[in-house]
Design a protein around this motif. Structure first.
Motif, PDB file in Angstrom:
ATOM      1  N   TYR A 145       0.848  -1.200   0.000  1.00  0.00           N
ATOM      2  CA  TYR A 145       0.000   0.000   0.000  1.00  0.00           C
ATOM      3  C   TYR A 145       0.880   1.246   0.000  1.00  0.00           C
ATOM      4  CZ  TYR A 145       1.078   0.682   4.978  1.00  0.00           C
ATOM      5  OH  TYR A 145       1.718   0.910   6.163  1.00  0.00           O
TER       6      TYR A 145
ATOM      7  N   GLU B 191       0.520   5.965   0.512  1.00  0.00           N
ATOM      8  CA  GLU B 191      -0.194   6.998   1.255  1.00  0.00           C
ATOM      9  C   GLU B 191      -1.577   7.299   0.668  1.00  0.00           C
ATOM     10  OE1 GLU B 191       2.071   9.035  -2.023  1.00  0.00           O
ATOM     11  OE2 GLU B 191       2.456   7.434  -0.566  1.00  0.00           O
ATOM     12  N   ARG B 192      -1.862   6.786  -0.518  1.00  0.00           N
ATOM     13  CA  ARG B 192      -3.142   7.111  -1.163  1.00  0.00           C
ATOM     14  C   ARG B 192      -4.272   6.163  -0.794  1.00  0.00           C
ATOM     15  NH1 ARG B 192      -1.037   7.175  -7.252  1.00  0.00           N
ATOM     16  NH2 ARG B 192       0.042   5.345  -6.411  1.00  0.00           N
ATOM     17  N   ARG B 193      -3.934   5.040  -0.166  1.00  0.00           N
ATOM     18  CA  ARG B 193      -4.980   4.068   0.172  1.00  0.00           C
ATOM     19  C   ARG B 193      -4.500   3.204   1.327  1.00  0.00           C
ATOM     20  NH1 ARG B 193      -2.707   3.318  -4.410  1.00  0.00           N
ATOM     21  NH2 ARG B 193      -4.430   4.217  -5.583  1.00  0.00           N
ATOM     22  N   LEU B 194      -5.455   2.674   2.077  1.00  0.00           N
ATOM     23  CA  LEU B 194      -5.119   1.846   3.235  1.00  0.00           C
ATOM     24  C   LEU B 194      -5.589   0.418   3.018  1.00  0.00           C
ATOM     25  CD1 LEU B 194      -5.881   4.360   6.086  1.00  0.00           C
ATOM     26  CD2 LEU B 194      -3.800   2.988   5.949  1.00  0.00           C
TER      27      LEU B 194
ATOM     28  N   ALA C 246      -0.974   7.694   5.564  1.00  0.00           N
ATOM     29  CA  ALA C 246      -2.103   7.551   4.647  1.00  0.00           C
ATOM     30  C   ALA C 246      -3.302   8.378   5.092  1.00  0.00           C
ATOM     31  CB  ALA C 246      -2.481   6.080   4.505  1.00  0.00           C
TER      32      ALA C 246
END
Length: 340
Positions: A157, A159-162, A304
Protein backbone atom coordinates in the motif's frame (compact mmCIF):
# COMPACT_ATOMS: atom_id res chain seq x y z
CA UNK A 1 24.36 4.80 -16.47
CA UNK A 2 22.38 1.57 -16.42
CA UNK A 3 19.21 1.57 -18.54
CA UNK A 4 15.87 0.49 -17.10
CA UNK A 5 12.53 0.20 -18.87
CA UNK A 6 9.49 0.28 -16.61
CA UNK A 7 6.26 -0.98 -18.18
CA UNK A 8 3.57 0.82 -16.22
CA UNK A 9 5.12 3.08 -13.62
CA UNK A 10 1.97 4.73 -12.25
CA UNK A 11 0.72 2.11 -9.78
CA UNK A 12 1.19 1.70 -6.04
CA UNK A 13 4.32 -0.42 -6.39
CA UNK A 14 5.85 0.93 -9.56
CA UNK A 15 5.75 4.64 -8.58
CA UNK A 16 7.87 3.84 -5.51
CA UNK A 17 10.30 1.85 -7.65
CA UNK A 18 10.68 4.71 -10.14
CA UNK A 19 11.33 7.20 -7.33
CA UNK A 20 13.88 4.89 -5.71
CA UNK A 21 15.72 4.49 -9.02
CA UNK A 22 15.76 8.25 -9.53
CA UNK A 23 17.14 8.79 -6.01
CA UNK A 24 19.83 6.17 -6.63
CA UNK A 25 21.14 8.27 -9.51
CA UNK A 26 22.76 5.43 -11.45
CA UNK A 27 19.80 4.59 -13.67
CA UNK A 28 18.60 5.96 -16.99
CA UNK A 29 14.85 5.46 -16.58
CA UNK A 30 12.31 5.01 -19.39
CA UNK A 31 8.62 4.50 -18.64
CA UNK A 32 6.28 2.85 -21.10
CA UNK A 33 2.59 3.53 -20.45
CA UNK A 34 -0.51 5.01 -22.00
CA UNK A 35 -0.11 8.34 -20.21
CA UNK A 36 -3.67 8.29 -18.90
CA UNK A 37 -2.86 8.93 -15.24
CA UNK A 38 -1.80 12.37 -14.08
CA UNK A 39 1.32 11.59 -12.11
CA UNK A 40 4.51 13.60 -11.77
CA UNK A 41 7.57 11.55 -12.61
CA UNK A 42 11.06 12.25 -11.26
CA UNK A 43 13.28 14.59 -13.23
CA UNK A 44 15.18 12.74 -15.90
CA UNK A 45 12.68 9.93 -16.37
CA UNK A 46 11.70 9.61 -20.00
CA UNK A 47 8.18 8.54 -20.97
CA UNK A 48 7.12 6.64 -24.06
CA UNK A 49 3.38 6.91 -24.59
CA UNK A 50 2.09 3.63 -25.94
CA UNK A 51 -0.28 0.82 -25.04
CA UNK A 52 1.91 -2.21 -24.34
CA UNK A 53 -0.87 -4.41 -25.75
CA UNK A 54 -0.23 -2.78 -29.14
CA UNK A 55 2.86 -4.84 -29.80
CA UNK A 56 3.58 -3.35 -33.23
CA UNK A 57 3.46 0.23 -31.94
CA UNK A 58 5.69 -0.61 -28.98
CA UNK A 59 8.21 -2.36 -31.19
CA UNK A 60 8.34 0.67 -33.49
CA UNK A 61 8.79 3.14 -30.63
CA UNK A 62 11.49 1.13 -28.89
CA UNK A 63 13.36 0.37 -32.09
CA UNK A 64 16.68 -1.36 -31.48
CA UNK A 65 17.09 0.06 -27.96
CA UNK A 66 18.43 -2.44 -25.44
CA UNK A 67 18.06 -2.24 -21.68
CA UNK A 68 19.95 -3.59 -18.72
CA UNK A 69 16.63 -4.32 -16.99
CA UNK A 70 13.01 -4.43 -18.16
CA UNK A 71 10.27 -4.56 -15.48
CA UNK A 72 6.67 -5.39 -16.37
CA UNK A 73 4.27 -4.19 -13.66
CA UNK A 74 1.11 -4.73 -15.72
CA UNK A 75 1.44 -8.29 -16.99
CA UNK A 76 -1.54 -10.33 -15.86
CA UNK A 77 -2.16 -13.12 -18.38
CA UNK A 78 -0.04 -15.63 -20.26
CA UNK A 79 -0.49 -13.71 -23.51
CA UNK A 80 1.14 -10.71 -21.81
CA UNK A 81 4.16 -12.83 -20.91
CA UNK A 82 4.32 -14.21 -24.45
CA UNK A 83 4.28 -10.67 -25.86
CA UNK A 84 7.05 -9.57 -23.48
CA UNK A 85 9.21 -12.48 -24.58
CA UNK A 86 8.76 -11.54 -28.23
CA UNK A 87 9.55 -7.86 -27.52
CA UNK A 88 12.55 -8.25 -25.24
CA UNK A 89 14.31 -11.50 -26.09
CA UNK A 90 17.90 -10.45 -26.84
CA UNK A 91 17.21 -6.84 -25.80
CA UNK A 92 17.61 -6.97 -22.02
CA UNK A 93 20.04 -8.39 -19.51
CA UNK A 94 17.24 -9.04 -17.04
CA UNK A 95 13.46 -9.19 -17.33
CA UNK A 96 11.57 -8.83 -14.04
CA UNK A 97 7.99 -10.07 -13.97
CA UNK A 98 5.77 -8.96 -11.10
CA UNK A 99 3.65 -11.91 -10.05
CA UNK A 100 1.68 -12.18 -6.79
CA UNK A 101 1.99 -13.89 -3.42
CA UNK A 102 -1.67 -14.85 -3.86
CA UNK A 103 -0.39 -17.52 -6.25
CA UNK A 104 0.74 -19.65 -3.30
CA UNK A 105 -1.27 -22.74 -2.38
CA UNK A 106 -4.73 -21.96 -0.97
CA UNK A 107 -5.81 -23.00 1.53
CA UNK A 108 -2.37 -22.72 3.08
CA UNK A 109 -0.81 -26.06 4.01
CA UNK A 110 1.69 -24.23 6.22
CA UNK A 111 1.51 -20.56 7.27
CA UNK A 112 5.27 -20.11 6.77
CA UNK A 113 5.63 -19.15 3.12
CA UNK A 114 8.86 -19.43 1.13
CA UNK A 115 9.53 -19.15 -2.58
CA UNK A 116 9.37 -22.95 -2.69
CA UNK A 117 5.79 -23.12 -1.45
CA UNK A 118 3.54 -24.80 -4.02
CA UNK A 119 1.60 -22.55 -6.39
CA UNK A 120 -2.11 -23.38 -6.59
CA UNK A 121 -5.14 -21.17 -6.09
CA UNK A 122 -8.53 -22.71 -6.95
CA UNK A 123 -10.40 -19.63 -5.71
CA UNK A 124 -9.01 -16.76 -7.77
CA UNK A 125 -8.55 -16.54 -11.54
CA UNK A 126 -6.21 -13.58 -11.11
CA UNK A 127 -3.78 -15.80 -9.21
CA UNK A 128 -4.06 -18.68 -11.68
CA UNK A 129 -3.26 -16.28 -14.51
CA UNK A 130 -0.15 -15.11 -12.66
CA UNK A 131 0.90 -18.74 -12.18
CA UNK A 132 0.50 -19.33 -15.93
CA UNK A 133 2.72 -16.32 -16.63
CA UNK A 134 5.39 -17.64 -14.27
CA UNK A 135 5.33 -21.10 -15.82
CA UNK A 136 5.67 -19.70 -19.34
CA UNK A 137 8.53 -17.36 -18.47
CA UNK A 138 10.48 -20.01 -16.58
CA UNK A 139 10.09 -22.29 -19.60
CA UNK A 140 11.59 -19.52 -21.74
CA UNK A 141 14.46 -19.27 -19.25
CA UNK A 142 15.18 -23.01 -19.54
CA UNK A 143 14.69 -23.36 -23.28
CA UNK A 144 15.68 -19.93 -24.67
CA UNK A 145 17.90 -18.47 -21.93
CA UNK A 146 15.48 -15.58 -21.40
CA UNK A 147 16.93 -13.79 -18.31
CA UNK A 148 13.80 -13.70 -16.17
CA UNK A 149 13.43 -12.87 -12.47
CA UNK A 150 10.06 -13.45 -10.79
CA UNK A 151 8.93 -11.16 -7.96
CA UNK A 152 5.93 -11.95 -5.75
CA UNK A 153 4.57 -9.01 -3.75
CA UNK A 154 1.88 -9.41 -1.14
CA UNK A 155 -0.41 -6.64 0.16
CA UNK A 156 1.48 -3.43 -0.70
CA UNK A 157 0.00 0.00 0.00
CA UNK A 158 0.97 3.67 -0.12
CA UNK A 159 -0.19 7.00 1.26
CA UNK A 160 -3.14 7.11 -1.16
CA UNK A 161 -4.98 4.07 0.17
CA UNK A 162 -5.12 1.85 3.23
CA UNK A 163 -5.29 -1.95 3.41
CA UNK A 164 -8.69 -3.15 4.64
CA UNK A 165 -10.02 -6.70 4.52
CA UNK A 166 -13.31 -6.06 2.69
CA UNK A 167 -13.97 -3.12 0.40
CA UNK A 168 -15.97 -2.21 -2.69
CA UNK A 169 -14.98 -1.25 -6.21
CA UNK A 170 -13.90 2.26 -5.19
CA UNK A 171 -11.30 1.34 -2.63
CA UNK A 172 -10.91 1.73 1.09
CA UNK A 173 -12.38 5.18 1.76
CA UNK A 174 -15.92 3.92 2.38
CA UNK A 175 -14.60 1.62 5.11
CA UNK A 176 -12.86 4.57 6.76
CA UNK A 177 -16.06 6.57 6.38
CA UNK A 178 -18.00 3.83 8.16
CA UNK A 179 -15.50 4.05 11.01
CA UNK A 180 -15.90 7.83 11.17
CA UNK A 181 -19.69 7.42 11.25
CA UNK A 182 -19.44 4.81 14.04
CA UNK A 183 -20.91 2.12 11.80
CA UNK A 184 -19.95 -1.57 11.99
CA UNK A 185 -16.98 -2.56 9.83
CA UNK A 186 -17.00 -6.03 8.30
CA UNK A 187 -13.93 -8.14 9.16
CA UNK A 188 -13.69 -11.71 7.81
CA UNK A 189 -13.67 -14.67 10.18
CA UNK A 190 -12.92 -13.75 13.78
CA UNK A 191 -10.31 -11.25 12.64
CA UNK A 192 -7.36 -13.20 14.04
CA UNK A 193 -5.89 -14.52 10.78
CA UNK A 194 -2.35 -13.24 10.24
CA UNK A 195 -1.52 -10.85 7.43
CA UNK A 196 1.43 -8.84 6.15
CA UNK A 197 1.13 -5.31 4.79
CA UNK A 198 4.09 -3.55 3.17
CA UNK A 199 4.54 0.16 2.53
CA UNK A 200 5.55 0.73 -1.09
CA UNK A 201 8.86 2.42 -0.28
CA UNK A 202 9.94 -0.67 1.68
CA UNK A 203 8.94 -2.87 -1.25
CA UNK A 204 10.97 -0.65 -3.60
CA UNK A 205 14.10 -1.15 -1.47
CA UNK A 206 13.94 -4.90 -1.99
CA UNK A 207 12.94 -4.65 -5.64
CA UNK A 208 15.64 -2.20 -6.77
CA UNK A 209 18.22 -4.34 -4.98
CA UNK A 210 17.38 -7.15 -7.39
CA UNK A 211 17.60 -4.95 -10.49
CA UNK A 212 20.80 -5.56 -12.40
CA UNK A 213 21.87 -8.22 -9.90
CA UNK A 214 23.14 -11.23 -11.88
CA UNK A 215 22.42 -13.57 -8.95
CA UNK A 216 18.71 -12.72 -9.26
CA UNK A 217 18.38 -14.01 -12.84
CA UNK A 218 16.54 -17.30 -13.02
CA UNK A 219 15.25 -16.91 -9.45
CA UNK A 220 11.96 -16.16 -7.68
CA UNK A 221 11.70 -13.72 -4.78
CA UNK A 222 8.84 -12.71 -2.54
CA UNK A 223 9.07 -9.13 -1.29
CA UNK A 224 7.15 -8.17 1.84
CA UNK A 225 7.72 -6.38 5.08
CA UNK A 226 8.57 -8.24 8.29
CA UNK A 227 5.59 -7.04 10.34
CA UNK A 228 2.82 -9.60 10.90
CA UNK A 229 -0.59 -8.35 12.11
CA UNK A 230 -4.10 -9.71 12.51
CA UNK A 231 -6.95 -8.15 10.60
CA UNK A 232 -8.35 -6.98 13.94
CA UNK A 233 -5.09 -5.16 14.63
CA UNK A 234 -4.96 -3.61 11.16
CA UNK A 235 -8.47 -2.18 11.48
CA UNK A 236 -7.87 -1.06 15.07
CA UNK A 237 -4.75 0.87 14.07
CA UNK A 238 -6.70 2.64 11.33
CA UNK A 239 -9.53 3.50 13.73
CA UNK A 240 -7.04 4.79 16.30
CA UNK A 241 -5.45 7.00 13.67
CA UNK A 242 -8.90 8.34 12.76
CA UNK A 243 -9.58 8.96 16.43
CA UNK A 244 -12.75 6.84 16.56
CA UNK A 245 -13.76 3.55 18.20
CA UNK A 246 -13.67 0.46 16.01
CA UNK A 247 -16.97 -1.40 15.78
CA UNK A 248 -15.91 -4.74 14.24
CA UNK A 249 -18.51 -7.02 12.71
CA UNK A 250 -17.05 -10.48 12.17
CA UNK A 251 -18.51 -12.51 9.34
CA UNK A 252 -17.53 -15.94 8.01
CA UNK A 253 -15.27 -15.71 4.95
CA UNK A 254 -17.34 -18.44 3.27
CA UNK A 255 -20.48 -16.36 3.79
CA UNK A 256 -18.82 -13.22 2.45
CA UNK A 257 -17.47 -15.12 -0.57
CA UNK A 258 -21.03 -15.95 -1.60
CA UNK A 259 -22.76 -12.76 -0.47
CA UNK A 260 -20.03 -10.56 -1.96
CA UNK A 261 -19.69 -12.22 -5.34
CA UNK A 262 -20.10 -8.83 -7.04
CA UNK A 263 -16.90 -7.70 -5.28
CA UNK A 264 -14.97 -10.90 -6.12
CA UNK A 265 -14.66 -11.70 -2.42
CA UNK A 266 -14.29 -15.41 -3.15
CA UNK A 267 -10.95 -14.68 -4.77
CA UNK A 268 -9.87 -11.86 -2.48
CA UNK A 269 -10.77 -13.68 0.75
CA UNK A 270 -10.68 -17.45 0.22
CA UNK A 271 -7.95 -17.01 -2.38
CA UNK A 272 -5.86 -14.59 -0.35
CA UNK A 273 -6.71 -12.53 2.74
CA UNK A 274 -8.50 -15.17 4.81
CA UNK A 275 -5.40 -17.39 4.98
CA UNK A 276 -2.85 -16.77 7.73
CA UNK A 277 0.56 -16.27 6.14
CA UNK A 278 4.01 -15.43 7.45
CA UNK A 279 6.56 -14.72 4.72
CA UNK A 280 10.10 -16.00 5.11
CA UNK A 281 12.20 -13.39 3.26
CA UNK A 282 15.65 -14.80 3.96
CA UNK A 283 16.29 -15.53 0.29
CA UNK A 284 15.70 -11.89 -0.65
CA UNK A 285 17.80 -10.57 2.23
CA UNK A 286 20.78 -12.68 1.19
CA UNK A 287 20.92 -10.69 -2.04
CA UNK A 288 19.57 -7.39 -0.66
CA UNK A 289 20.93 -7.04 2.89
CA UNK A 290 19.39 -3.55 3.22
CA UNK A 291 15.86 -4.96 2.94
CA UNK A 292 13.92 -4.24 6.12
CA UNK A 293 10.69 -2.69 7.34
CA UNK A 294 11.24 1.04 7.87
CA UNK A 295 7.55 2.00 7.80
CA UNK A 296 5.64 -0.12 10.34
CA UNK A 297 1.91 -0.09 9.85
CA UNK A 298 1.11 2.41 12.58
CA UNK A 299 3.37 4.91 10.77
CA UNK A 300 2.01 3.97 7.36
CA UNK A 301 -1.55 4.43 8.63
CA UNK A 302 -0.62 7.89 9.93
CA UNK A 303 0.90 8.87 6.57
CA UNK A 304 -2.10 7.55 4.65
CA UNK A 305 -4.80 9.09 6.84
CA UNK A 306 -3.03 12.47 6.71
CA UNK A 307 -2.69 12.28 2.94
CA UNK A 308 -6.24 11.10 2.30
CA UNK A 309 -7.72 13.81 4.51
CA UNK A 310 -5.89 16.49 2.54
CA UNK A 311 -6.60 15.05 -0.93
CA UNK A 312 -10.29 14.99 -1.92
CA UNK A 313 -9.57 12.76 -4.93
CA UNK A 314 -8.73 9.95 -2.49
CA UNK A 315 -12.08 10.24 -0.73
CA UNK A 316 -14.38 8.53 -3.23
CA UNK A 317 -17.61 7.41 -1.63
CA UNK A 318 -19.14 4.06 -2.54
CA UNK A 319 -22.84 4.12 -1.57
CA UNK A 320 -23.54 0.72 -3.16
CA UNK A 321 -20.86 -0.97 -1.05
CA UNK A 322 -22.07 0.91 2.03
CA UNK A 323 -25.62 -0.35 1.46
CA UNK A 324 -24.33 -3.88 0.92
CA UNK A 325 -22.48 -3.76 4.27
CA UNK A 326 -25.67 -2.63 5.98
CA UNK A 327 -27.64 -5.47 4.39
CA UNK A 328 -25.06 -8.04 5.50
CA UNK A 329 -25.18 -6.78 9.08
CA UNK A 330 -28.99 -6.51 9.15
CA UNK A 331 -29.46 -9.97 7.64
CA UNK A 332 -27.15 -11.64 10.14
CA UNK A 333 -28.65 -9.74 13.05
CA UNK A 334 -32.13 -10.83 11.94
CA UNK A 335 -30.99 -14.45 11.68
CA UNK A 336 -29.41 -14.27 15.12
CA UNK A 337 -32.49 -12.70 16.71
CA UNK A 338 -34.70 -15.36 15.16
CA UNK A 339 -32.73 -18.01 17.06
CA UNK A 340 -32.83 -16.31 20.43
Amino acid sequence: MRKALIIGGTGTISTAVVRALAEDGTWDITLLNRGNRKISFPDGARTISADVHDEKAVREKLGDTCFDVVCDFIGFRREDAERDFRLFQGKTGQFIFISSASAYHKPSVCPIITEGTTLANPYWQYSRDKIACEEYLMARLREDHFPVTIVRPSHTYDERRLPVAVHGDRGSWQVLLRMLRHQPVIIPGDGTSLWTVTFNTDFARGFTGLMGNPQAVGEVFQITGDEVLTWNQIHQIIADELGVPLIPYHVSSDFLAEAGARYDLRGQLLGDKASSVIFDNRKLKRLVPDMRTTVPFYQGAHLAVSYIRSHPECRIEDPDFDAWCNRVVQSLESAKNALI
